[in-house]
Design a protein around this motif. Structure first.
Motif, short mmCIF file in Angstrom:
data_model
loop_
_atom_site.label_atom_id
_atom_site.label_comp_id
_atom_site.label_asym_id
_atom_site.label_seq_id
_atom_site.Cartn_x
_atom_site.Cartn_y
_atom_site.Cartn_z
N ASP A 91 0.82 -1.22 0.00
CA ASP A 91 0.00 0.00 0.00
C ASP A 91 0.85 1.27 0.00
O ASP A 91 0.37 2.35 -0.32
CB ASP A 91 -1.03 0.01 1.15
CG ASP A 91 -0.42 -0.06 2.53
OD1 ASP A 91 0.81 -0.18 2.66
OD2 ASP A 91 -1.19 0.00 3.52
N GLU A 92 2.15 1.14 0.31
CA GLU A 92 3.06 2.30 0.31
C GLU A 92 3.63 2.57 -1.08
O GLU A 92 3.77 3.73 -1.47
CB GLU A 92 4.22 2.06 1.28
CG GLU A 92 3.82 2.02 2.74
CD GLU A 92 3.66 3.41 3.35
OE1 GLU A 92 4.03 4.39 2.68
OE2 GLU A 92 3.15 3.49 4.49
N ASP A 141 1.29 4.86 8.58
CA ASP A 141 0.50 3.90 9.35
C ASP A 141 0.32 4.29 10.82
O ASP A 141 -0.35 3.55 11.56
CB ASP A 141 1.15 2.51 9.30
CG ASP A 141 1.05 1.87 7.92
OD1 ASP A 141 0.13 2.21 7.16
OD2 ASP A 141 1.91 1.02 7.63
N MET A 149 -2.59 7.37 6.68
CA MET A 149 -2.86 6.54 5.50
C MET A 149 -4.20 5.82 5.60
O MET A 149 -4.85 5.57 4.60
CB MET A 149 -1.74 5.51 5.32
CG MET A 149 -1.94 4.62 4.11
SD MET A 149 -0.83 3.23 4.07
CE MET A 149 0.20 3.62 2.69
N HIS A 150 -4.58 5.46 6.82
CA HIS A 150 -5.81 4.70 7.02
C HIS A 150 -6.70 5.44 8.02
O HIS A 150 -6.36 5.50 9.21
CB HIS A 150 -5.49 3.29 7.53
CG HIS A 150 -4.45 2.57 6.73
ND1 HIS A 150 -4.70 2.04 5.47
CD2 HIS A 150 -3.13 2.33 6.98
CE1 HIS A 150 -3.59 1.47 5.01
NE2 HIS A 150 -2.61 1.64 5.90
FE LIG Z 1 -0.50 1.31 5.39
#
Ligand SMILES: [Fe+2]
Ligand SMILES: [Fe+2]
Length: 243
Positions: free
Chosen positions: A85-86, A166, A221-222
């Motif tokens: 995801d990065e 994260d 990010m989330h």
């Molecule tokens: Fe992530």
């Protein structure tokens, strides 16, 4: 906020001056809640995308970036650590933006990116700034926080936005783009359940280094982007990790 893809719900929201959050909610079949993936686009003379999103999400993120600027204008494809995801679509981005350069810490460049990526990375030292025009980003090494030897974050100094990857991961698919309410509680519950933090004993000191930069926006990010006293929240996370 504008929705750039109706089917996925991918949307774009400016969370700080010139910094756009590209959000894709993911509802997981049969499971509670779901998850969300956010990428951050800094619009400037040398535009920067911070994390690419998973490779399979590339068409959605590309479509969202294109709603803000022509993708070939991108100059930097940055990320925190090496994970799908990065940086899963790093090479797709390098192809879409021929003048762009991977931007990461020196360790990521040395260990992985100069092998994985189709163009050499610019590997940043701890504390090294990069001018984008009006915005300046500064790299902070945070090895193993929350995971990955090569891990680090970018602080955008004009808007005092910490692109914090994260850290403060909040579960669930749907979140407001920006919140001032508690994100530490949900992210701590998720950390306890999923154990995605390394067990580094340096966590508190690394968080103190980030707190000293005094961010007022935490670009997660989330989950939601958070506004408030970032130093205080980072220190509270340091306390929680030390328990
Ligand atoms: Fe992530
Ligand atoms: Fe990660």
């Amino acid at each position: 906020m504008i929705v750039t893809n109706k089917q996925s719900g991918t949307n774009v929201h400016e969370v700080a001056d010139g910094i756009y959050r590209i959000n894709t909610p993911v509802v997981m079949e049969g499971g509670p809640g779901g998850f969300s993936f956010n990428q951050f686009l800094i619009v400037d003379d040398a535009p920067l995308l911070f994390h690419t999103g998973p490779r399979k999400m590339f068409p959605l993120v590309r479509e969202a970036v294109a709603s803000v600027l022509p993708v070939e204008r991108l100059r930097f494809i940055g990320f925190s650590h090496v994970e799908a995801d990065e940086c899963g679509s790093l090479n797709e981005w390098l192809a879409a933006a021929p003048q762009s350069t991977p931007l990461c810490g020196k360790i990521a460049a040395l260990v992985s990116i100069d092998d994985i990526a189709n163009r050499p990375a610019r590997g940043l030292a701890d504390g090294e700034p990069v001018s984008l025009g009006k915005h300046t980003v500064r790299w902070f090494d945070t090895p193993h926080l929350p995971h990955g030897w090569e891990c680090g974050f970018l602080m955008e100094e004009q808007t005092r936005t910490l692109l914090c990857g994260d850290l403060f991961t909040q579960p669930g698919a749907e979140h407001p783009a920006i919140t001032e309410s508690d994100i530490l509680g949900p992210s701590e519950a998720f950390r306890q359940a999923m154990d995605y933090y390394s067990h580094t004993s340096n966590g508190r000191a690394l968080l103190e280094k980030l707190a000293a930069a005094d961010p007022t926006t935490l670009a997660c990010m989330h989950g939601s982007t958070w506004k408030g006293d970032g130093a205080k929240l980072l220190r509270a996370l340091g306390d929680a990790l030390s328990k």
